[in-house]
Design an enzyme around this catalytic site. Structure first.
Site, PDB file in Angstrom:
ATOM      1  N   ASN A  27      22.660  -1.433   5.891  1.00  0.00           N
ATOM      2  CA  ASN A  27      22.320  -0.044   6.211  1.00  0.00           C
ATOM      3  C   ASN A  27      21.131   0.345   5.348  1.00  0.00           C
ATOM      4  OD1 ASN A  27      24.516   0.195   7.989  1.00  0.00           O
ATOM      5  ND2 ASN A  27      25.897   0.711   6.307  1.00  0.00           N
ATOM      6  N   HIS A  32      22.418  -3.696  -0.543  1.00  0.00           N
ATOM      7  CA  HIS A  32      23.647  -4.494  -0.414  1.00  0.00           C
ATOM      8  C   HIS A  32      23.810  -4.945   1.018  1.00  0.00           C
ATOM      9  CE1 HIS A  32      24.527  -0.211   0.084  1.00  0.00           C
ATOM     10  NE2 HIS A  32      25.427  -0.563   0.997  1.00  0.00           N
ATOM     11  N   ASP A  81      34.755  -4.263  -0.707  1.00  0.00           N
ATOM     12  CA  ASP A  81      34.463  -2.852  -0.472  1.00  0.00           C
ATOM     13  C   ASP A  81      35.718  -2.027  -0.735  1.00  0.00           C
ATOM     14  OD1 ASP A  81      32.056  -1.315   1.384  1.00  0.00           O
ATOM     15  OD2 ASP A  81      33.963  -0.271   1.092  1.00  0.00           O
ATOM     16  N   GLN A 112      22.828   4.544   5.075  1.00  0.00           N
ATOM     17  CA  GLN A 112      23.022   4.056   3.701  1.00  0.00           C
ATOM     18  C   GLN A 112      23.530   5.185   2.813  1.00  0.00           C
ATOM     19  OE1 GLN A 112      19.516   2.233   2.004  1.00  0.00           O
ATOM     20  NE2 GLN A 112      20.614   1.524   0.187  1.00  0.00           N
TER      21      GLN A 112
HETATM   22  P1  5GP Z   1      26.390   1.930   2.593  1.00  0.00           P
HETATM   23  O1  5GP Z   1      26.985   3.111   3.306  1.00  0.00           O
HETATM   24  O2  5GP Z   1      25.427   2.383   1.512  1.00  0.00           O
HETATM   25  O3  5GP Z   1      25.806   0.886   3.470  1.00  0.00           O
HETATM   26  O4  5GP Z   1      27.611   1.189   1.898  1.00  0.00           O
HETATM   27  C1  5GP Z   1      28.159   1.573   0.684  1.00  0.00           C
HETATM   28  C2  5GP Z   1      29.523   0.943   0.617  1.00  0.00           C
HETATM   29  O5  5GP Z   1      29.979   1.013  -0.721  1.00  0.00           O
HETATM   30  C3  5GP Z   1      30.586   1.633   1.478  1.00  0.00           C
HETATM   31  O6  5GP Z   1      31.114   0.709   2.416  1.00  0.00           O
HETATM   32  C4  5GP Z   1      31.616   2.109   0.460  1.00  0.00           C
HETATM   33  O7  5GP Z   1      32.937   2.005   0.931  1.00  0.00           O
HETATM   34  C5  5GP Z   1      31.364   1.191  -0.714  1.00  0.00           C
HETATM   35  N1  5GP Z   1      31.715   1.775  -1.999  1.00  0.00           N
HETATM   36  C6  5GP Z   1      31.429   3.035  -2.426  1.00  0.00           C
HETATM   37  N2  5GP Z   1      31.881   3.219  -3.663  1.00  0.00           N
HETATM   38  C7  5GP Z   1      32.471   2.049  -4.036  1.00  0.00           C
HETATM   39  C8  5GP Z   1      33.125   1.630  -5.252  1.00  0.00           C
HETATM   40  O8  5GP Z   1      33.262   2.374  -6.236  1.00  0.00           O
HETATM   41  N3  5GP Z   1      33.608   0.369  -5.274  1.00  0.00           N
HETATM   42  C9  5GP Z   1      33.483  -0.477  -4.202  1.00  0.00           C
HETATM   43  N4  5GP Z   1      33.998  -1.698  -4.334  1.00  0.00           N
HETATM   44  N5  5GP Z   1      32.868  -0.121  -3.055  1.00  0.00           N
HETATM   45  C10 5GP Z   1      32.372   1.129  -2.987  1.00  0.00           C
END
Ligand code: 5GP
Length: 116
Positions: free
Chosen positions: A89, A102, A33, A96
């Protein structure tokens, strides 16, 4: 909403955006992440761009099982023998932000409960 097939994570799968990839096979990819919430914070992502868990269909059961087995494999690879947390999430109330399913693998510290 962005087309599911053109999500940020699809761009990482296609190597159009860089990421630290720690595991990959024909069904899934795992990468660190960009904004880690624990010493180990890895995202396990299906190559099929399912937007969110609520959109999964019965035919996705193999992929969903594979994602959990991939979390286990990567946790072993990272040496998380003391335990870890797995988070999905889902949707607005689930917090999310990227609409490509994911699993968050979080480890390397003790987790609190309940989550925020
Ligand atoms: P969500 O909030 O949808 O459950 O998680 C999305 C995750 O993607 C977050 O923890 C965020 O830090 C991660 N993320 C967002 N953009 C990028 C990116 O460009 N590269 C990586 N490796 N992680 C990302």
């Amino acid at each position: 909403m962005t087309e599911a097939s053109d999500t940020l994570f699809s761009k990482i799968i296609r190597r159009e955006i860089p990421a630290t990839i720690v595991y990959e096979d024909e069904l899934a990819i795992a990468f660190r992440d960009i904004n880690p919430q624990a010493p180990v914070h890895i995202l396990v992502v299906p190559k099929k761009p399912i937007p969110k868990l609520a959109d999964a269909v019965p035919e996705d059961h193999r992929i969903l099982g594979h994602l959990l087995m991939t979390v286990k494999r990567v946790a072993d690879q990272e040496g998380l023998e003391n335990g870890y947390r797995v988070v999905i999430n889902t949707g607005a109330d689930g917090g999310q932000t990227v609409y490509h399913l994911h699993l968050h693998l979080l480890g390397g510290r003790a987790m609190g409960w309940p989550p925020g």
